[in-house]
Design a protein around this motif. Structure first.
Motif, short mmCIF file in Angstrom:
data_model
loop_
_atom_site.label_atom_id
_atom_site.label_comp_id
_atom_site.label_asym_id
_atom_site.label_seq_id
_atom_site.Cartn_x
_atom_site.Cartn_y
_atom_site.Cartn_z
N MET A 180 25.77 -59.43 -15.55
CA MET A 180 26.59 -60.43 -16.26
C MET A 180 27.85 -60.77 -15.49
O MET A 180 28.54 -61.75 -15.78
N ARG A 181 28.18 -59.96 -14.47
CA ARG A 181 29.38 -60.22 -13.66
C ARG A 181 29.12 -61.20 -12.52
O ARG A 181 30.05 -61.57 -11.80
N ALA A 182 27.86 -61.58 -12.30
CA ALA A 182 27.54 -62.45 -11.16
C ALA A 182 28.30 -63.77 -11.27
O ALA A 182 28.65 -64.21 -12.38
N ASP A 235 27.30 -69.66 -10.27
CA ASP A 235 26.14 -70.35 -9.70
C ASP A 235 24.88 -69.49 -9.77
O ASP A 235 23.76 -70.02 -9.81
N LEU A 236 25.02 -68.15 -9.84
CA LEU A 236 23.85 -67.28 -9.94
C LEU A 236 23.37 -67.14 -11.39
O LEU A 236 22.29 -66.63 -11.65
N LEU A 237 24.20 -67.56 -12.33
CA LEU A 237 23.83 -67.46 -13.75
C LEU A 237 23.77 -68.85 -14.41
O LEU A 237 23.80 -68.96 -15.63
N LEU A 243 23.42 -69.49 -18.41
CA LEU A 243 24.55 -70.01 -19.18
C LEU A 243 24.20 -71.35 -19.84
O LEU A 243 24.55 -71.61 -20.99
N LYS A 244 23.45 -72.18 -19.11
CA LYS A 244 23.01 -73.46 -19.67
C LYS A 244 22.05 -73.25 -20.84
O LYS A 244 22.14 -73.92 -21.87
N TYR A 245 21.12 -72.30 -20.67
CA TYR A 245 20.16 -72.04 -21.76
C TYR A 245 20.89 -71.58 -23.02
O TYR A 245 20.60 -72.04 -24.14
#
Lengths: 234, 234
Positions: free
Chosen positions: A98-100, A103-105, A109-111
């Motif tokens: 969750m710390r990434a 851009d990697l999440l 985050l959009k979902y």
């Protein structure tokens, strides 16, 4: 505490957000409770990820695995975010991933952002609340998280009313749990609130898995252990 | 209680036996503890099954899923029984699948039998002790299991000295846990016994996962709840 009760039509469709380097216990604790409920209540589970590729629980960065260990099972999604069905409940686990950086999440985050208006409830476990905070959906809400990871998580949600001590917190239709094993307690509390035979389901299944649930949402010796002052209590 | 201590060379290679319709929490509880240990102690995990195909946790028989639910994640083996490396510890989870007839568990029972002489320790969780009992390796040993499943399990091991009440039991190099969440407690107790810094590892990681371990192996309110008389205490 305003605790939503919807005992006549309990939830049926549960989704779990999968992402790289999540903590697998944050997933399987709540699922173990749902597995017990499913013996008498039809329950559908959807394991959701950006693609159908198995999701590794291994951290991306080598320095997060200083001993070069291989304690990282992979999890198998059942649906992608794009083809996910309508859910009653979305469960968001925590973990180092969750710390990434954003851009990697991005897909995750959009979902979460796109799905929130369509679900009845969101449940986060451990630092899963940080992921939810990063979408802005926790702003001005009361929420909690793992007390050992408190400082890092709070930084992701400066507008959130972070609560300590707390085993779990309910604010509207968002339920947030404390660290890892609090995933059992929040799920048992959710079942108790949502199912017409909730208390019996909890008592019966807790006995079967030989667990004594913490039924007081303010039970939390870990805030004091981590030196976190009492805050945002009702 | 004779509790083997091997604090100078702690275990490093852990295998988990996967089979159809196991209880996934019996796997991930102990693994969550190992995940914490791996931060300071190199730890290798091998998920072992007859083939490399994903292992379904869904029961084979429809009557074991009366609500037609889909709460059954699949687990991904890393090695087959045939190519499994040498292990220090073999972990055997429980679950409904342990009740399957011999011919459906032939590969698993053979692997346990063949592997026992080569491992340092076996740890069972929940009704995993029934699977071990079916190999004969528990005969004349003290062992425990899930108290809700007591009658069925005891039937698989008429020569075993089944212990109640018990959260876990150690007899020689075989450690057997009570139901499901006892997988945390037996694994914490194992770490405490096996690692030079065991108690610190337990205290630190239990705090991180916000769990209060049961450190007394005789803690077990579930025996009385299930009407199981006290037996085979030392």
């Amino acid at each position: 505490m305003a605790q939503p009760v919807n005992a006549t039509t309990p939830p049926r469709n549960y989704g779990v957000l999968l992402y790289r380097a999540l903590d697998f216990q944050d997933v399987f604790g709540p699922l173990e409770v749902l597995y017990g409920i499913s013996n008498t209540h039809q329950t559908n589970l959807f394991l959701l990820a950006e693609t159908l590729d198995p999701v590794s629980t291994q951290p991306r960065m080598a320095e997060m695995n200083p001993t070069n260990s291989s304690v990282y099972p992979t999890l198998v999604p059942t649906h992608t975010f794009a083809d996910a069905p309508d859910l009653d409940v979305l469960i968001i686990p925590g973990g180092m991933g969750m710390r990434a950086p954003d851009d990697l999440l991005k897909a995750e985050l959009k979902y979460i952002t796109d799905t929130y208006p369509k679900v009845k409830y969101i449940i986060t476990v451990c630092t899963g609340s940080a992921l939810l905070a990063r979408t802005g959906l926790l702003d001005r809400r009361r929420a909690t998280t793992n007390k050992t990871s408190w400082k890092g998580v709070v930084g992701f949600g400066p507008l959130v009313k972070w609560v300590a001590p707390a085993r779990w917190v309910v604010d509207g239709n968002i339920w947030t749990a404390a660290g890892v094993t609090a995933g059992f307690d929040i799920m048992f509390a959710f079942v108790k609130a949502m199912y017409p035979d909730g208390q019996a389901l909890v008592d019966n299944w807790a006995k079967s898995i030989e667990y004594v649930p913490h039924e007081d949402s303010s039970w939390d010796p870990f805030s004091a252990m981590n030196g976190i002052p009492t805050q945002n209590q009702l």
